[in-house]
Design a protein around this motif. Structure first.
Motif, PDB file in Angstrom:
ATOM      1  N   PHE A 252      77.006  55.219   9.534  1.00 33.27           N
ATOM      2  CA  PHE A 252      76.899  56.056  10.732  1.00 33.27           C
ATOM      3  C   PHE A 252      75.646  55.767  11.541  1.00 33.27           C
ATOM      4  CE2 PHE A 252      78.968  58.976   7.529  1.00 33.27           C
ATOM      5  CZ  PHE A 252      80.242  58.591   7.873  1.00 33.27           C
ATOM      6  N   VAL A 253      74.519  55.785  10.883  1.00 31.08           N
ATOM      7  CA  VAL A 253      73.249  55.608  11.577  1.00 31.08           C
ATOM      8  C   VAL A 253      73.103  54.167  12.057  1.00 31.08           C
ATOM      9  CG1 VAL A 253      70.740  55.728  11.329  1.00 31.08           C
ATOM     10  CG2 VAL A 253      72.182  57.459  10.246  1.00 31.08           C
ATOM     11  N   LEU A 254      73.577  53.245  11.266  1.00 27.99           N
ATOM     12  CA  LEU A 254      73.431  51.825  11.579  1.00 27.99           C
ATOM     13  C   LEU A 254      74.760  51.216  12.007  1.00 27.99           C
ATOM     14  CD1 LEU A 254      71.183  50.899   8.521  1.00 27.99           C
ATOM     15  CD2 LEU A 254      70.449  51.482  10.841  1.00 27.99           C
ATOM     16  N   ARG A 255      75.559  51.967  12.738  1.00 30.13           N
ATOM     17  CA  ARG A 255      76.913  51.488  13.051  1.00 30.13           C
ATOM     18  C   ARG A 255      76.918  50.246  13.931  1.00 30.13           C
ATOM     19  NH1 ARG A 255      79.569  56.539  16.167  1.00 30.13           N
ATOM     20  NH2 ARG A 255      77.728  57.611  15.555  1.00 30.13           N
ATOM     21  N   ASP A 256      75.867  49.999  14.729  1.00 30.42           N
ATOM     22  CA  ASP A 256      75.826  48.818  15.584  1.00 30.42           C
ATOM     23  C   ASP A 256      75.107  47.639  14.938  1.00 30.42           C
ATOM     24  OD1 ASP A 256      77.186  50.179  17.607  1.00 30.42           O
ATOM     25  OD2 ASP A 256      75.333  50.992  18.441  1.00 30.42           O
ATOM     26  N   GLU A 257      74.634  47.847  13.726  1.00 28.23           N
ATOM     27  CA  GLU A 257      73.933  46.794  12.992  1.00 28.23           C
ATOM     28  C   GLU A 257      74.898  45.653  12.699  1.00 28.23           C
ATOM     29  OE1 GLU A 257      70.524  45.220  11.347  1.00 28.23           O
ATOM     30  OE2 GLU A 257      70.691  47.152  12.362  1.00 28.23           O
ATOM     31  N   LYS A 258      74.437  44.431  12.929  1.00 31.07           N
ATOM     32  CA  LYS A 258      75.258  43.252  12.642  1.00 31.07           C
ATOM     33  C   LYS A 258      75.139  42.935  11.154  1.00 31.07           C
ATOM     34  CE  LYS A 258      76.276  42.498  16.954  1.00 31.07           C
ATOM     35  NZ  LYS A 258      77.180  43.474  17.461  1.00 31.07           N
ATOM     36  N   ALA A 259      76.075  43.428  10.387  1.00 30.59           N
ATOM     37  CA  ALA A 259      76.078  43.189   8.947  1.00 30.59           C
ATOM     38  C   ALA A 259      77.512  43.291   8.456  1.00 30.59           C
ATOM     39  CB  ALA A 259      75.206  44.228   8.239  1.00 30.59           C
ATOM     40  N   THR A 260      77.784  42.568   7.394  1.00 30.27           N
ATOM     41  CA  THR A 260      79.106  42.665   6.791  1.00 30.27           C
ATOM     42  C   THR A 260      79.191  43.965   6.001  1.00 30.27           C
ATOM     43  OG1 THR A 260      78.462  41.587   4.719  1.00 30.27           O
ATOM     44  CG2 THR A 260      79.206  40.141   6.540  1.00 30.27           C
ATOM     45  N   ASP A 261      80.396  44.360   5.666  1.00 33.66           N
ATOM     46  CA  ASP A 261      80.577  45.552   4.841  1.00 33.66           C
ATOM     47  C   ASP A 261      79.877  45.389   3.497  1.00 33.66           C
ATOM     48  OD1 ASP A 261      82.070  46.647   6.892  1.00 33.66           O
ATOM     49  OD2 ASP A 261      83.979  46.588   5.806  1.00 33.66           O
ATOM     50  N   GLU A 262      79.943  44.191   2.950  1.00 36.88           N
ATOM     51  CA  GLU A 262      79.289  43.930   1.666  1.00 36.88           C
ATOM     52  C   GLU A 262      77.766  44.077   1.784  1.00 36.88           C
ATOM     53  OE1 GLU A 262      78.739  39.920  -0.677  1.00 36.88           O
ATOM     54  OE2 GLU A 262      80.729  40.771  -1.125  1.00 36.88           O
ATOM     55  N   GLU A 263      77.184  43.559   2.869  1.00 41.29           N
ATOM     56  CA  GLU A 263      75.733  43.694   3.074  1.00 41.29           C
ATOM     57  C   GLU A 263      75.337  45.157   3.240  1.00 41.29           C
ATOM     58  OE1 GLU A 263      74.704  39.451   5.294  1.00 41.29           O
ATOM     59  OE2 GLU A 263      75.558  41.098   6.490  1.00 41.29           O
ATOM     60  N   ARG A 264      76.145  45.907   3.962  1.00 41.96           N
ATOM     61  CA  ARG A 264      75.875  47.338   4.139  1.00 41.96           C
ATOM     62  C   ARG A 264      75.905  48.057   2.786  1.00 41.96           C
ATOM     63  NH1 ARG A 264      76.434  49.492   9.286  1.00 41.96           N
ATOM     64  NH2 ARG A 264      77.143  48.016  10.839  1.00 41.96           N
ATOM     65  N   THR A 265      76.932  47.754   2.016  1.00 39.97           N
ATOM     66  CA  THR A 265      77.100  48.398   0.709  1.00 39.97           C
ATOM     67  C   THR A 265      75.927  48.086  -0.201  1.00 39.97           C
ATOM     68  OG1 THR A 265      79.492  48.314   0.920  1.00 39.97           O
ATOM     69  CG2 THR A 265      78.617  48.548  -1.308  1.00 39.97           C
ATOM     70  N   GLU A 266      75.545  46.823  -0.265  1.00 44.52           N
ATOM     71  CA  GLU A 266      74.424  46.422  -1.120  1.00 44.52           C
ATOM     72  C   GLU A 266      73.120  47.091  -0.693  1.00 44.52           C
ATOM     73  OE1 GLU A 266      74.212  42.144  -1.252  1.00 44.52           O
ATOM     74  OE2 GLU A 266      76.240  41.973  -2.077  1.00 44.52           O
ATOM     75  N   ALA A 267      72.864  47.132   0.612  1.00 42.92           N
ATOM     76  CA  ALA A 267      71.636  47.766   1.113  1.00 42.92           C
ATOM     77  C   ALA A 267      71.621  49.262   0.803  1.00 42.92           C
ATOM     78  CB  ALA A 267      71.495  47.529   2.615  1.00 42.92           C
TER      79      ALA A 267
END
Length: 193
Positions: free
Chosen positions: A157-172
């Motif tokens: 939600f907060v980082l919805r415009d962040e250029k990252a894959t779903d996997e990168e988001r999950t790991e972070a």
């Protein structure tokens, strides 16, 4: 039975996408049927209203939360149990449609205010926090543990415009969540709690 389950799941998937992109109130059953390339009658066979679709989506999420809470209640109240609870929550959020449901709910809060099934989900989140935090834990420990859970939501939600894959988001998100859990454990150890 299998084809009906697949059709029901496909309706949920398309409705979830349209509700999130266009808004719950702005999406009609007709638009969902058109996106699926089925008749409204075929859609009505599975869901009579948009509320029925929302109820089905939240019921699925409630089931996964109930299972997680039940598991946690059977475990010893240890730091490793809390870490495993966070890992399991992360898995649930990313290996199904839980994060998509959470995104839909976040984007349609006003439209869904007072929806009974959405309220059930809030109750389950409270129950989850209840097994993560002890009633006698200090407020700073409770806050760290609660933020561990919510960090896994914030990445969507907060980082919805962040250029990252779903996997990168999950790991972070999992990394931050585990750091918060460890931080809470450090607080309790330092103060002899």
């Amino acid at each position: 039975m299998g084809a009906q389950t697949d059709t029901r799941s496909r309706i949920q998937e398309v409705a979830l996408q349209l509700f999130t992109e266009n808004g719950y109130e702005a999406t009609s059953l007709r638009e969902i049927a058109e996106a699926l390339n089925v008749t409204k009658a075929a859609l009505y066979y599975h869901f009579k209203t948009k509320d029925d679709i929302v109820a089905s989506l939240t019921e699925d999420r409630v089931k996964s939360l109930d299972a997680l809470v039940a598991w946690a209640k059977e475990q010893p109240h240890t730091a490793e149990t809390r870490r495993e609870l966070i890992r399991r929550y992360s898995h649930d959020m990313t290996h199904g449609r839980d994060h998509q449901v959470m995104r839909f709910l976040e984007r349609n809060q006003t439209a869904l205010q007072g929806h009974g099934k959405v309220g059930m989900m809030r109750e389950r989140m409270t129950a989850l926090l209840g097994v993560l935090c002890g009633s006698d834990d200090p407020i700073d420990v409770k806050l760290r543990r609660a933020m561990a859970i919510f960090s896994m939501h914030a990445v969507w939600f907060v980082l919805r415009d962040e250029k990252a894959t779903d996997e990168e988001r999950t790991e972070a998100a999992l990394e931050v969540a585990l750091e918060l859990i460890d931080s809470a454990e450090g607080c309790t150890a330092r103060e002899g709690r």
